[in-house]
Motif scaffolding. Structure first.
Motif, PDB file in Angstrom:
ATOM      1  N   PHE A 264      36.136  30.830 -81.815  1.00 21.75           N
ATOM      2  CA  PHE A 264      34.851  30.600 -82.785  1.00 21.75           C
ATOM      3  C   PHE A 264      35.139  29.401 -84.029  1.00 21.75           C
ATOM      4  O   PHE A 264      36.321  29.366 -84.456  1.00 21.75           O
ATOM      5  N   ASP A 265      34.464  28.425 -83.862  1.00 22.94           N
ATOM      6  CA  ASP A 265      34.594  27.352 -84.989  1.00 22.94           C
ATOM      7  C   ASP A 265      33.570  27.626 -85.937  1.00 22.94           C
ATOM      8  O   ASP A 265      32.440  27.292 -85.958  1.00 22.94           O
ATOM      9  N   PHE A 266      34.064  27.923 -87.144  1.00 24.09           N
ATOM     10  CA  PHE A 266      33.377  28.346 -88.335  1.00 24.09           C
ATOM     11  C   PHE A 266      32.388  27.095 -88.936  1.00 24.09           C
ATOM     12  O   PHE A 266      31.203  27.127 -89.246  1.00 24.09           O
ATOM     13  N   ILE A 267      33.520  25.877 -88.918  1.00 24.34           N
ATOM     14  CA  ILE A 267      32.740  24.697 -89.552  1.00 24.34           C
ATOM     15  C   ILE A 267      31.537  24.416 -88.752  1.00 24.34           C
ATOM     16  O   ILE A 267      30.297  24.167 -89.474  1.00 24.34           O
ATOM     17  N   SER A 268      31.607  24.334 -87.420  1.00 24.72           N
ATOM     18  CA  SER A 268      30.526  24.026 -86.548  1.00 24.72           C
ATOM     19  C   SER A 268      29.370  24.775 -86.777  1.00 24.72           C
ATOM     20  O   SER A 268      28.310  24.571 -86.620  1.00 24.72           O
ATOM     21  N   ALA A 269      29.731  26.212 -86.708  1.00 21.43           N
ATOM     22  CA  ALA A 269      28.621  27.209 -86.763  1.00 21.43           C
ATOM     23  C   ALA A 269      27.987  27.151 -87.953  1.00 21.43           C
ATOM     24  O   ALA A 269      26.679  27.228 -87.870  1.00 21.43           O
ATOM     25  N   VAL A 270      28.643  27.115 -89.096  1.00 23.02           N
ATOM     26  CA  VAL A 270      27.856  26.886 -90.333  1.00 23.02           C
ATOM     27  C   VAL A 270      27.089  25.629 -90.244  1.00 23.02           C
ATOM     28  O   VAL A 270      25.875  25.720 -90.851  1.00 23.02           O
ATOM     29  N   LYS A 271      27.478  24.580 -89.711  1.00 21.13           N
ATOM     30  CA  LYS A 271      26.741  23.281 -89.774  1.00 21.13           C
ATOM     31  C   LYS A 271      25.479  23.616 -88.954  1.00 21.13           C
ATOM     32  O   LYS A 271      24.351  23.027 -89.261  1.00 21.13           O
ATOM     33  N   GLY A 465      34.332  50.494-103.056  1.00 19.35           N
ATOM     34  CA  GLY A 465      34.941  49.693-102.021  1.00 19.35           C
ATOM     35  C   GLY A 465      33.721  48.926-101.576  1.00 19.35           C
ATOM     36  O   GLY A 465      32.506  49.001-101.846  1.00 19.35           O
ATOM     37  N   HIS A 466      33.905  48.154-100.341  1.00 18.69           N
ATOM     38  CA  HIS A 466      33.037  47.219 -99.774  1.00 18.69           C
ATOM     39  C   HIS A 466      32.201  47.742 -98.971  1.00 18.69           C
ATOM     40  O   HIS A 466      32.896  48.704 -98.184  1.00 18.69           O
ATOM     41  N   ALA A 467      30.838  47.903 -98.884  1.00 19.56           N
ATOM     42  CA  ALA A 467      30.003  48.451 -98.023  1.00 19.56           C
ATOM     43  C   ALA A 467      28.752  47.652 -97.318  1.00 19.56           C
ATOM     44  O   ALA A 467      28.522  46.637 -97.955  1.00 19.56           O
ATOM     45  N   VAL A 468      28.281  48.239 -96.474  1.00 17.28           N
ATOM     46  CA  VAL A 468      27.647  47.102 -95.499  1.00 17.28           C
ATOM     47  C   VAL A 468      26.155  47.782 -95.863  1.00 17.28           C
ATOM     48  O   VAL A 468      25.804  48.935 -95.851  1.00 17.28           O
ATOM     49  N   LEU A 469      25.054  46.915 -96.059  1.00 18.13           N
ATOM     50  CA  LEU A 469      23.753  47.078 -96.357  1.00 18.13           C
ATOM     51  C   LEU A 469      22.791  46.909 -95.339  1.00 18.13           C
ATOM     52  O   LEU A 469      21.532  47.201 -95.504  1.00 18.13           O
ATOM     53  N   GLY A 470      23.180  46.036 -94.440  1.00 19.11           N
ATOM     54  CA  GLY A 470      22.151  45.464 -93.424  1.00 19.11           C
ATOM     55  C   GLY A 470      22.673  44.120 -93.068  1.00 19.11           C
ATOM     56  O   GLY A 470      23.745  43.499 -93.049  1.00 19.11           O
ATOM     57  N   CYS A 471      21.698  43.175 -92.581  1.00 13.89           N
ATOM     58  CA  CYS A 471      21.862  41.980 -92.016  1.00 13.89           C
ATOM     59  C   CYS A 471      20.745  40.903 -92.031  1.00 13.89           C
ATOM     60  O   CYS A 471      19.628  41.522 -92.296  1.00 13.89           O
ATOM     61  N   VAL A 472      20.988  39.666 -91.724  1.00 16.33           N
ATOM     62  CA  VAL A 472      19.952  38.724 -91.389  1.00 16.33           C
ATOM     63  C   VAL A 472      20.326  38.096 -89.936  1.00 16.33           C
ATOM     64  O   VAL A 472      21.410  37.424 -90.129  1.00 16.33           O
ATOM     65  N   LEU A 473      19.634  38.105 -88.967  1.00 11.69           N
ATOM     66  CA  LEU A 473      19.750  37.728 -87.748  1.00 11.69           C
ATOM     67  C   LEU A 473      18.617  36.628 -87.260  1.00 11.69           C
ATOM     68  O   LEU A 473      17.369  36.734 -87.821  1.00 11.69           O
ATOM     69  N   ALA A 474      19.102  35.703 -86.524  1.00 10.76           N
ATOM     70  CA  ALA A 474      18.305  34.474 -85.998  1.00 10.76           C
ATOM     71  C   ALA A 474      18.097  34.833 -84.530  1.00 10.76           C
ATOM     72  O   ALA A 474      18.804  35.302 -83.949  1.00 10.76           O
ATOM     73  N   ALA A 475      16.972  34.249 -84.378  1.00 13.72           N
ATOM     74  CA  ALA A 475      16.457  34.196 -82.796  1.00 13.72           C
ATOM     75  C   ALA A 475      15.981  32.947 -82.264  1.00 13.72           C
ATOM     76  O   ALA A 475      15.509  32.147 -82.930  1.00 13.72           O
ATOM     77  N   ASP A 482      19.916  34.306 -81.306  1.00 15.66           N
ATOM     78  CA  ASP A 482      20.790  33.179 -81.463  1.00 15.66           C
ATOM     79  C   ASP A 482      22.033  33.601 -82.093  1.00 15.66           C
ATOM     80  O   ASP A 482      22.336  34.306 -82.925  1.00 15.66           O
ATOM     81  N   THR A 483      23.073  33.379 -81.316  1.00 20.76           N
ATOM     82  CA  THR A 483      24.495  33.719 -81.606  1.00 20.76           C
ATOM     83  C   THR A 483      25.162  32.980 -82.338  1.00 20.76           C
ATOM     84  O   THR A 483      26.481  33.023 -82.400  1.00 20.76           O
ATOM     85  N   THR A 484      24.583  32.084 -82.867  1.00 22.69           N
ATOM     86  CA  THR A 484      25.415  30.842 -83.789  1.00 22.69           C
ATOM     87  C   THR A 484      26.021  31.457 -84.948  1.00 22.69           C
ATOM     88  O   THR A 484      27.323  31.355 -84.960  1.00 22.69           O
ATOM     89  N   LEU A 485      25.406  32.305 -85.563  1.00 26.37           N
ATOM     90  CA  LEU A 485      26.053  32.916 -86.891  1.00 26.37           C
ATOM     91  C   LEU A 485      25.178  33.834 -87.210  1.00 26.37           C
ATOM     92  O   LEU A 485      23.798  33.867 -87.151  1.00 26.37           O
ATOM     93  N   GLY A 486      25.676  35.024 -87.664  1.00 27.53           N
ATOM     94  CA  GLY A 486      24.815  36.140 -88.241  1.00 27.53           C
ATOM     95  C   GLY A 486      25.278  36.307 -89.840  1.00 27.53           C
ATOM     96  O   GLY A 486      26.397  36.009 -90.112  1.00 27.53           O
ATOM     97  N   LEU A 487      24.485  36.987 -90.482  1.00 29.63           N
ATOM     98  CA  LEU A 487      24.663  37.348 -91.732  1.00 29.63           C
ATOM     99  C   LEU A 487      24.751  39.018 -92.235  1.00 29.63           C
ATOM    100  O   LEU A 487      23.969  39.558 -91.728  1.00 29.63           O
ATOM    101  N   VAL A 488      25.876  39.335 -92.700  1.00 30.54           N
ATOM    102  CA  VAL A 488      25.999  40.683 -92.969  1.00 30.54           C
ATOM    103  C   VAL A 488      25.787  40.810 -94.501  1.00 30.54           C
ATOM    104  O   VAL A 488      26.384  40.242 -95.566  1.00 30.54           O
ATOM    105  N   ALA A 506      29.212  35.811 -90.728  1.00 23.17           N
ATOM    106  CA  ALA A 506      29.966  36.599 -89.531  1.00 23.17           C
ATOM    107  C   ALA A 506      29.801  36.040 -88.041  1.00 23.17           C
ATOM    108  O   ALA A 506      28.533  35.641 -87.759  1.00 23.17           O
ATOM    109  N   ALA A 507      30.605  35.989 -87.289  1.00 24.12           N
ATOM    110  CA  ALA A 507      30.442  35.540 -85.718  1.00 24.12           C
ATOM    111  C   ALA A 507      30.068  36.601 -85.034  1.00 24.12           C
ATOM    112  O   ALA A 507      30.566  37.893 -84.994  1.00 24.12           O
ATOM    113  N   TYR A 508      29.591  36.346 -83.942  1.00 24.06           N
ATOM    114  CA  TYR A 508      29.271  37.452 -82.848  1.00 24.06           C
ATOM    115  C   TYR A 508      30.403  37.539 -81.932  1.00 24.06           C
ATOM    116  O   TYR A 508      31.061  36.484 -81.793  1.00 24.06           O
ATOM    117  N   GLY A 509      30.813  38.745 -81.437  1.00 21.10           N
ATOM    118  CA  GLY A 509      31.731  39.010 -80.521  1.00 21.10           C
ATOM    119  C   GLY A 509      32.210  40.305 -80.568  1.00 21.10           C
ATOM    120  O   GLY A 509      31.461  41.236 -80.779  1.00 21.10           O
TER     121      GLY A 509
END
Length: 629
Positions: A264-271, A465-475, A482-488, A506-509
């Motif tokens: 996973f290339d974070f810089i490329s994914a964020v771009k 502590g840290h807790a998860v509330l949901g996500c934002v996904l793209a298609a 679209d598995t470029t990048l997801g947001l938690v 976050a990265a898919y995987g």
């Protein structure tokens, strides 16, 4: 009031006090000394009170106020405030110095001080004195957030507020102010500060030193030698929240087998993700039409900072430009959050579908919509990422989904999907957002055995502590994921700013966060969701007014998510064992029913080492409840 007897005689029996005779007490009334009381005339209560006060109060540094009354401070405390000069504030990176000496609190500021630091002090004489001093020096607010840091070797009776670059070896300006103090500081100094600052400082007192600490700074030798920035530590129910292992949880291992896909290339994914958000929000068109600039022609640094320096006119803040494309939705969310019948709780438990307004609105502060030329490069990078993630959340306003509390744990801890099922995932729209009750990140990361232990011990509550509330996904355009990048969507408690929430890239995987993103996508693709009812019509009042919105918010259909276009999960499903590639004609929501989704394949990703923490101000973003940057 004049004394009827000599000052050396007892007020009650007129006995003359011999030179050097002890045991005599002074009689004080409303701050004024009335005279002496001999030992024979003192009651046992008066004698005991005198002993306590002598041990506690500094009578040697009493002061007489304008009303003629004497004021005595406790040892280490103060009875008055002096504003003057201190050599520390001659350094442009030092914004304030304060010291207690001889019963007085001395405060020094300068013209380069951030005028907003007055909010650090308690309301009353301290804040009034600091505000007047800043005004006299002509200081201006700079909008720098203030954090708390204990300093090794710092004097016990003083504190300072300095820019972060003055305290860390890398000399980088991160856009923050540091409130520095000694771990064994004079506790009376806490009385000068606002409750949030005093509580944060108090949590560091008399605790073990950090692995890396800041060297002593003295006025005669500034800047002093500085070590590297210390690594913050905050155990999160046994799960690490910092360091390489934490990064692996979000982005996967540094290298993967060929069967698992490329590294996973974070810089490329964020771009790519940033470019997608710019395009879908219409910001690319605004940039071209209003400023004659093409997004693809900008340099990599201008892309990353979303900032274009210009000489003939003010610099262009592309991040703020992009946010302004969503300003109407953001403003509506803020208006709804103020009149909503259901309000956010302090720990974000008991979430309601309409709480999406308050949470989206709290992702950024109002100042994020206006350019700020004083931001450092590091702060601009943080500002840009917060703008991108917040805009992505608002691109999903037409496809928001709520998971009831009873189903949140099952959804976030389901078994991983097969490769075929992952390729079959489709989303209802180009952008989708999911919201649910806080689920601790340690629970999401646990395997079945660890999860059973957490549940049996009652440690599944989010707490601090840290807790998860949901996500934002793209298609993609064909609705495939679209598995470029997801947001938690994450929440945690900041020691100074309180409860905050932010969108974590976050990265898919096959790692922890990657499986979590796929789980959300599977629910959107295969589960049954109750569609929102039709929005209620406004019966009376001025359209768009606060009163009209308040009446609409109380309508049962509005509370069911009608105004927010919110779908609610009714039956979570597991994807079929074998699926062909999806077609646009096949609607999501078909498949066989399931419960937990089968056995989990061990921990999500790699084991995480405890005791490390990430400094995620990315979404200020880090926000207070409401704290926003």
């Amino acid at each position: 009031m004049a004394l009827k007897t000599s000052s050396d005689r007892c007020l009650r029996c007129s006995t003359l006090r011999d030179a050097g005779e002890g045991g005599w007490n002074a009689d004080w009334r409303q701050g004024r000394k009335q005279g002496l009381v001999c030992p024979d005339c003192q009651t046992p209560e008066e004698a005991a009170e005198a002993l306590v006060k002598t041990a506690y109060l500094d009578y040697g540094n009493e002061a007489v106020g304008s009303d003629g009354a004497a004021r005595v401070a406790p040892f280490g405390g103060w009875h008055s405030i002096d504003v003057g000069h201190h050599p520390l504030v001659d350094d442009p990176a030092i914004h304030l110095a304060a010291q207690v000496e001889n019963g007085r609190l001395a405060i020094a500021v300068s013209a380069h001080s951030d005028a907003a630091l007055q909010e650090t002090f308690a309301e009353g004489p301290c804040r009034t004195a600091v505000s007047a001093a800043l005004n006299e020096k002509g200081a201006r607010p700079q909008g720098r957030p203030i954090s708390v840091q204990p300093l090794t070797g710092w004097p016990q009776d003083s504190v300072m507020i300095a820019e972060d670059r003055a305290l860390y070896a890398d000399d980088q300006d991160r856009g923050e102010l540091i409130l520095g103090f000694a771990r064994d500081m004079n506790p009376h100094l806490l009385d000068a500060f606002a409750p949030w600052a005093a509580d944060a400082m108090r949590s560091h007192l008399h605790s073990a030193p950090q692995r890396s600490t800041v060297e002593s700074l003295v006025a005669s030798a500034l800047p002093a030698p500085r070590p590297g920035r210390p690594a913050d530590k905050a155990p999160d129910n046994g799960m690490a929240v910092g360091g390489p292992m934490w990064q692996r949880f979000w982005f996967g291992p540094e290298s993967q087998d060929a069967t698992d896909g490329p590294t996973f290339d974070f810089i490329s994914a964020v771009k790519q993700f940033r470019t997608r958000v710019m395009s879908d929000s219409g910001a690319t068109g605004v940039l071209a039409q209003e400023h004659g600039l093409h997004w693809d022609d900008l340099s990599p640094q201008q892309h990353e900072l979303m900032h274009i320096p210009r000489t003939a006119e003010p610099d262009l803040d592309v991040a703020s430009l992009m946010l302004r494309t969503r300003s109407d939705d953001w403003t509506w969310d803020g208006a709804y959050a103020r009149v909503a019948p259901h309000r956010l709780t302090s720990d974000l438990t008991g979430l309601h579908p309409t709480d999406i307004s308050a949470l989206r609105w709290g992702l950024v502060a109002p100042g994020a919509f206006a350019p700020d030329r004083r931001l450092s490069p590091q702060s601009r990078s943080t500002h840009a990422l917060a703008a991108v993630t917040t805009t992505a959340a608002y691109l999903a306003v037409d496809h928001t989904h709520f998971i009831p509390e009873s189903l949140a744990l099952d959804v976030t801890t389901t078994a991983p999907l097969s490769a075929g099922n992952r390729r079959a995932l489709t989303l209802p729209g180009p952008w989708s957002m999911v919201l649910h009750e806080p689920v601790p990140l340690s629970t999401v990361h646990a395997d079945d055995e660890e999860l059973d232990t957490l549940l049996s011990e009652g440690r599944q509550a989010s707490g601090v502590g840290h807790a998860v509330l949901g996500c934002v996904l793209a298609a993609h355009a064909d609705h495939t994921l679209d598995t470029t990048l997801g947001l938690v969507l994450m929440t945690s408690v900041h020691p100074q700013r309180g409860r905050q929430w932010y969108l974590q890239p976050a990265a898919y995987g096959d790692h922890g966060a990657g499986q979590l993103l796929y789980s959300y996508a599977a629910q959107l693709a295969f589960s049954k969701w109750r569609k929102p009812p039709a929005p209620p019509e406004q019966e009376r009042g001025k359209p768009g007014s606060t009163k009209a919105l308040k009446r609409l918010a109380k309508h049962p259909d509005a509370r069911a998510g009608a105004l927010h276009r919110m779908s609610i999960l009714t039956s979570p499903r597991r994807p079929p064992r074998s699926l062909k590639q999806p077609t646009l004609s096949r609607p999501p929501g078909h498949g066989c029913s399931t419960g937990r989704g089968g056995a989990r394949s061990g921990p999500n990703g790699h084991a995480l080492a405890s005791g490390m923490r990430t400094a995620t101000s990315s979404a200020r973003s880090t926000r207070t409840v409401r704290s926003r940057t």
